[in-house]
Enzyme design. Structure first.
Site, PDB file in Angstrom:
ATOM      1  N   HIS A   1      -8.344  -4.364  -1.468  1.00  0.00           N
ATOM      2  CA  HIS A   1      -7.088  -3.727  -1.079  1.00  0.00           C
ATOM      3  C   HIS A   1      -6.526  -4.428   0.164  1.00  0.00           C
ATOM      4  O   HIS A   1      -7.244  -4.716   1.116  1.00  0.00           O
ATOM      5  CB  HIS A   1      -7.334  -2.248  -0.782  1.00  0.00           C
ATOM      6  CG  HIS A   1      -6.085  -1.451  -0.603  1.00  0.00           C
ATOM      7  ND1 HIS A   1      -5.309  -1.029  -1.664  1.00  0.00           N
ATOM      8  CD2 HIS A   1      -5.464  -1.004   0.515  1.00  0.00           C
ATOM      9  CE1 HIS A   1      -4.278  -0.342  -1.212  1.00  0.00           C
ATOM     10  NE2 HIS A   1      -4.348  -0.309   0.110  1.00  0.00           N
TER      11      HIS A   1
ATOM     12  N   SER B   1       0.841  -1.197   0.000  1.00  0.00           N
ATOM     13  CA  SER B   1       0.000   0.000   0.000  1.00  0.00           C
ATOM     14  C   SER B   1       0.882   1.255   0.000  1.00  0.00           C
ATOM     15  O   SER B   1       1.678   1.447  -0.909  1.00  0.00           O
ATOM     16  CB  SER B   1      -0.954  -0.037   1.200  1.00  0.00           C
ATOM     17  OG  SER B   1      -1.912   1.002   1.116  1.00  0.00           O
TER      18      SER B   1
ATOM     19  N   ASP C   1     -10.266  -2.831  -5.915  1.00  0.00           N
ATOM     20  CA  ASP C   1      -9.480  -1.763  -5.304  1.00  0.00           C
ATOM     21  C   ASP C   1      -9.561  -0.532  -6.204  1.00  0.00           C
ATOM     22  O   ASP C   1      -9.204  -0.591  -7.388  1.00  0.00           O
ATOM     23  CB  ASP C   1      -8.027  -2.212  -5.128  1.00  0.00           C
ATOM     24  CG  ASP C   1      -7.172  -1.166  -4.431  1.00  0.00           C
ATOM     25  OD1 ASP C   1      -7.715  -0.132  -3.999  1.00  0.00           O
ATOM     26  OD2 ASP C   1      -5.952  -1.381  -4.320  1.00  0.00           O
TER      27      ASP C   1
END
Length: 466
Positions: free
Chosen positions: A428, A294, A398
């Protein structure tokens, strides 16, 4: 579509995250510091459970924590797989025996599989879709090792006794720097979920993982976390040079000192940095990989650019590849996925924008900021064609996926090896979030990363056998 359990947990997760972000935003003016000069925080114990370091090989990976910067809270957790204690031939033989006795089916690499679809985009680039339900597999090691001298590496109970300058009888493993996610404002390198993920990666890739505990916002705004990543890269280079210095000093002083002082170490001119025994005995940073999760992907990509700029100044550290897992990229012009999936699972777009507000200084807030948008023409740095090979992992549900794929496409246009792995029905952080870590899809993702990474850290070149 994601399961009912994932959907319900996502609702709870987003509610709690929104409350935390709003509370931090209200107190940001009091908590934020200028220039990242404060000690800072690298974790929030009230939000997540930390996993204790275990300097034993009871589960195949030993870990320990190191605070590497005296003026900040920057720290790392080292994940050392037990294969470092075996000679290459021994490792290959033991794994081959397991393969012959097991019932796991062979899997092909992520570049073409009879079990997974390859989707061709409108511009001719390929995106590989991986489905759930793929069997686990054993892969053969592809690394060399050093066999000089002897070393007692295990004591009673299997605890690691550290580096002994008498000599080494162990393998040199590549080094991977891992940066956790959390929107720059939460997460930790020592959380239970990150600990589990790094152990899995260390085993599958057969590498030493250094999980970086960078400083969090709003206590330390941009560029604190990016600077912390750069400090770790330079610290790693210094460790290699200090280890070489210790070997030279040991030879010059003579065998008598080495026998009487088995655990001595060498300090630099200021006496602040000392040889880290695990890395000195087992690390080979000339094959260094960056892995970001991320927002950690943003840090990893920044370090890749800095490594290209530094070139030989980082010797002997050489970044040979990077892995960007659902990168935290944004931009002022919304993509198709940002419009269609803006209210997606776990991290929706409004909360992500709030995270960027907490991370970027008030006078620099811009969704096209170089830290947020990798394709911003004002970003500067080396041309894309000089970037290292880059694997991008994205999830179907996502909202950040399109910008990550666009960045990968730009890299491929200039002949950089930059494949994309897209996972069907995934969200995600599907491979790193605590409740999803044990799913077949999370395991398959880690194995796919290992297949690709081994192309660039193998001493034998391209290695697809497993």
């Amino acid at each position: 579509m994601p399961s009912i359990g994932v959907k319900l947990y996502s609702v709870f997760f987003k509610f709690m995250l929104r409350q935390r972000l709003q509370n931090r935003l209200q107190g940001a003016e009091n908590d934020a510091v200028d220039g990242g000069g404060s000690f800072g925080v690298t974790s929030r114990p009230e939000e997540e459970i930390a996993a204790a370091a275990k300097p034993t090989f009871t589960d195949g990976v030993a870990t320990k924590d190191i605070h590497i910067d005296p003026v900040t809270s920057l720290s790392i957790r080292i994940f050392l797989p037990d294969t470092c204690l075996q000679l290459p031939d021994t490792v290959a033989k033991s794994r081959l025996e397991k393969m012959n006795s097991g019932s796991d089916r062979n899997r092909r690499s992520s570049y073409g599989s009879t079990h997974n679809g390859v989707v061709t985009t409108s511009n001719g680039n390929s995106v590989v879709n991986r489905d759930v339900g793929i069997d686990n597999t054993r892969r053969r090691s592809s690394y060399g090792g050093s066999t000089e001298g002897g070393m007692i590496l295990k004591g009673e109970g299997g605890s690691y006794r550290g580096y002994n300058p008498v000599g080494t009888n162990c393998r040199k493993l590549p080094v991977m720097l891992q940066f956790h996610g959390g929107g720059f404002v939460s997460g930790s390198n020592v959380s239970e979920s990150n600990d589990t993920f790094c152990r899995r990666i260390a085993k599958l890739c057969d590498v030493i993982v250094l999980a970086v505990g960078y400083r969090l916002a709003p206590e330390n705004k941009y560029p604190a976390s990016f600077d912390d990543g750069l400090k770790v890269l330079h610290w790693l280079a210094k460790q290699v040079n200090l280890a070489e210095c210790s070997k030279s000093l040991g030879r010059g002083i003579g065998a008598s000192l080495r026998k009487s002082e088995g655990n001595w170490h060498v300090a630099d001119a200021f006496g602040a940095s000392m040889v880290e025994p695990w890395l000195a005995a087992h690390g080979n940073p000339s094959r260094c990989v960056l892995l970001g999760v991320s927002c950690g992907s943003n840090i990893a990509d920044f370090l890749a650019r800095k490594a290209v700029e530094a070139s030989k100044l980082l010797d002997p550290v050489k970044v040979v590849a990077q892995v960007l897992m659902y990168p935290f990229f944004m931009g002022s012009v919304p993509t198709h996925s940002e419009i269609k999936l803006s209210n997606s699972y776990f991290y929706d777009k409004p909360m992500s924008v709030l995270s960027w507000k907490l991370f970027l200084p008030e006078d620099e807030f811009d969704l096209d900021h170089p830290a947020a948008n990798p394709l911003n023409p004002k970003r500067g740095g080396p041309p894309l064609k000089q970037m290292p090979p880059t694997l991008t992992v994205v999830a179907e549900h996502d909202w950040m996926r399109d910008r990550a794929i666009a960045y990968s496409e730009e890299l491929r246009k200039v002949n950089v090896d930059a494949p994309v792995l897209e996972y069907k029905d995934a969200v995600h952080e599907f491979a790193t979030l605590d409740m999803l870590l044990k799913t077949p899809q999370a395991q398959a993702c880690a194995e796919d990363i290992a297949i690709w990474v081994k192309k660039y850290i193998s001493l034998r070149g391209h290695e697809f056998s497993y």
